[in-house]
Write a protein that holds these residues in place. Structure first.
Motif, short mmCIF file in Angstrom:
data_model
loop_
_atom_site.label_atom_id
_atom_site.label_comp_id
_atom_site.label_asym_id
_atom_site.label_seq_id
_atom_site.Cartn_x
_atom_site.Cartn_y
_atom_site.Cartn_z
N GLN A 61 -5.24 4.00 -6.68
CA GLN A 61 -6.76 4.59 -7.43
C GLN A 61 -7.51 5.76 -7.69
N GLU A 104 -0.53 2.97 -3.39
CA GLU A 104 -2.27 2.81 -3.21
C GLU A 104 -3.12 3.69 -3.79
N THR A 105 -2.90 4.46 -3.05
CA THR A 105 -4.22 6.15 -3.14
C THR A 105 -3.59 6.12 -4.45
#
Length: 82
Positions: A37, A33-34
């Motif tokens: 992003q 997810e990081t």
């Protein structure tokens, strides 16, 4: 003193292993997810850069469609010209 009830060692081991497995998956999801992003931020900047390039081309050549393979372009006909 009351007796402590316990599950079998093998059952405990299964639960501990699955819990560790799930925790690792959750950690991996967090990392992904990081990264996602970060890529989304890069994509937004790339879109902004592309729009600036399109604006520069429009200022120089007017409204055109550019062939991305050879760089040739054709003018876009306006509704009034039809």
């Amino acid at each position: 003193m009351s007796k402590v009830n316990k599950i079998k060692d093998e059952e405990l081991q299964k639960i501990v292993e699955k819990t560790k497995e799930q925790n690792e998956m959750l950690r991996t999801i967090g990392v992904l997810e990081t990264q996602k992003q970060g890529v989304l931020v890069q994509l937004a900047q790339s879109n902004k850069d592309l729009e600036e390039i399109k604006k520069e081309l429009e200022d120089e050549y007017g409204q055109v469609t550019v062939n991305l393979e050879d760089g040739s372009y054709t003018e876009i006909e306006k509704e009034d010209d039809k």
